[in-house]
Design an enzyme around this catalytic site. Sequence first.
Site, mmCIF file in Angstrom:
data_model
loop_
_atom_site.group_PDB
_atom_site.id
_atom_site.type_symbol
_atom_site.label_atom_id
_atom_site.label_comp_id
_atom_site.label_asym_id
_atom_site.label_seq_id
_atom_site.Cartn_x
_atom_site.Cartn_y
_atom_site.Cartn_z
ATOM 1 N N CYS A 149 0.872 -1.188 0.000
ATOM 2 C CA CYS A 149 0.000 0.000 0.000
ATOM 3 C C CYS A 149 0.902 1.229 0.000
ATOM 4 O O CYS A 149 0.969 1.957 0.996
ATOM 5 C CB CYS A 149 -0.927 0.011 1.204
ATOM 6 N N PRO B 297 2.307 7.709 -1.406
ATOM 7 C CA PRO B 297 2.913 8.187 -2.668
ATOM 8 C C PRO B 297 4.325 7.684 -2.932
ATOM 9 O O PRO B 297 4.978 8.142 -3.854
ATOM 10 C CB PRO B 297 2.912 9.708 -2.473
ATOM 11 N N GLY B 298 4.815 6.742 -2.107
ATOM 12 C CA GLY B 298 6.058 6.071 -2.434
ATOM 13 C C GLY B 298 7.255 6.378 -1.568
ATOM 14 O O GLY B 298 8.345 5.837 -1.802
ATOM 15 N N GLY B 299 7.108 7.213 -0.547
ATOM 16 C CA GLY B 299 8.252 7.638 0.254
ATOM 17 C C GLY B 299 8.995 6.499 0.931
ATOM 18 O O GLY B 299 10.228 6.435 0.897
ATOM 19 N N ASP C 3 -0.327 0.040 -5.285
ATOM 20 C CA ASP C 3 -1.478 0.655 -4.629
ATOM 21 C C ASP C 3 -2.722 0.396 -5.461
ATOM 22 O O ASP C 3 -2.653 -0.200 -6.549
ATOM 23 C CB ASP C 3 -1.274 2.147 -4.365
ATOM 24 N N ASP D 241 -4.650 -4.366 -6.018
ATOM 25 C CA ASP D 241 -5.495 -4.334 -4.818
ATOM 26 C C ASP D 241 -4.868 -5.243 -3.773
ATOM 27 O O ASP D 241 -4.657 -6.443 -4.019
ATOM 28 C CB ASP D 241 -6.896 -4.818 -5.191
ATOM 29 N N ASP E 74 2.322 -1.094 5.207
ATOM 30 C CA ASP E 74 1.976 0.143 5.905
ATOM 31 C C ASP E 74 0.529 0.441 5.516
ATOM 32 O O ASP E 74 0.274 1.013 4.459
ATOM 33 C CB ASP E 74 2.915 1.280 5.480
ATOM 34 N N CYS F 38 0.077 4.656 11.039
ATOM 35 C CA CYS F 38 0.352 5.965 11.638
ATOM 36 C C CYS F 38 -0.758 6.323 12.634
ATOM 37 O O CYS F 38 -1.264 7.439 12.647
ATOM 38 C CB CYS F 38 0.509 7.046 10.572
#
Length: 427
Positions: free
Chosen positions: A255, A258-260, A279, A306, A324, A377
């Site tokens: 997931c 944006p790729g960090g 994603d 998915d 994550d 998070c």
Amino acid sequence: MTNNDREIILETLLMVTKEGAFSHQALKNVLDKYQYLEKKERAFITKVVSGTLEFMLQLDYIIDSYSKVKVKKMKPVIREILRSSVFQIMYLDRVPDAAICNEAVKLAKKKGFKSLSGFVNGVLRTISREKEKISFPDLATRYALPQWLVTYWQQDYDSEVIATMGAAFLSRAPLTVRVNEGKISVDALITKLAKEGITAKKVPDFPAALELTEIDYLEKSESFRAGEFYVQDLSSMRVGVVAAPKEGDYVIDVCGAPGGKALHVSELLKGSGQVSVRDLTEYKVGLIKENIAKSGLTNIHAKVQDALVLDEQAVAQADIVIADLPCSGLGVLGRKPDLKRRITEADLSELATLQQEILAVVKAYVRPGGKLLYSTCTINKRENEDNTGKFLAANPDFSLVSEKQYLPGIDPGDGFYIALMQRKTHG
């Protein structure tokens, strides 16, 4: 500051509270639109909009204490004028209270509410006179948190811990970034940013991290546009460190937008191995691809997948799976104040179930001896420790390597949870 600045503030707050826009997007759109404003004006707009949204639950309590008309029954324009003005009276020192009251009255008249200008003036001047006497009846009001959330946290944390977290959410944390060391060294970037008028400071225990201040508009930075650094909280940087990829590893981030985190792992592989970051939608994968292109990294690719649907080709292929997962976000309330208004207790249960369902699928990608890193998070044992416990009970071929809940105000960075599990080798 000018009345025009306050009109922009009002416009932005109404986008969020009346039209339902996300605060970070509304503020970005406004700052993009008004790039021509001076740096100090843009900083004022950002501070008041962000502060009003972060302190909103507390501001409403203060207004309700001094107004016969309760906040919920006010006209939206008057409500946001009062909220933003009370925030300035309570928490900003640079503008005199009298000026704040006068500008609020002018703005109410300008917006067609001349008949309510006296009401606005009376409420604000009373609050200004009484502000030193204002006290708050409970933790929720003091730290601008939903009462249900404080009650929920009290199942797991004492009042002192909750107060520490609440204070951390309301503090203005510096912007943290991770240096793309494949393009530039940390010291060279500090020097380069200084020439752009941005102050960068190293972060203890995070070798590739910098804290940035004196930033006006990030997209103006040549270094940012060149992909020499990425905006990333200290907490999410821990994912790559805890995952500890070895040279040649194959890593799947299920997931990843944006790729960090995936980009960080890709850098840690130093050009070896491969990172497959996935994603759910073309839009999200498009964001990942943009960041990959900017990074210059070649050992990473993105695809639409998915996480609830098994990718047969990936079964038992990954040395590391990063999960994550979508969560309630209670660890990032300081950066996402919208969550205080949007998230409900029912959402916590639904998200915990979703996380369990995703873990049940993506565990299959971990090869024997490989690692599964589960992170969120949020600060919620039902989504974090309880989910890890349920997963391990249902999957005895995995064992727990490490687990930690990071708490804002106690640990550096946002609230974050990481559990590292390893698939056992058989025979």
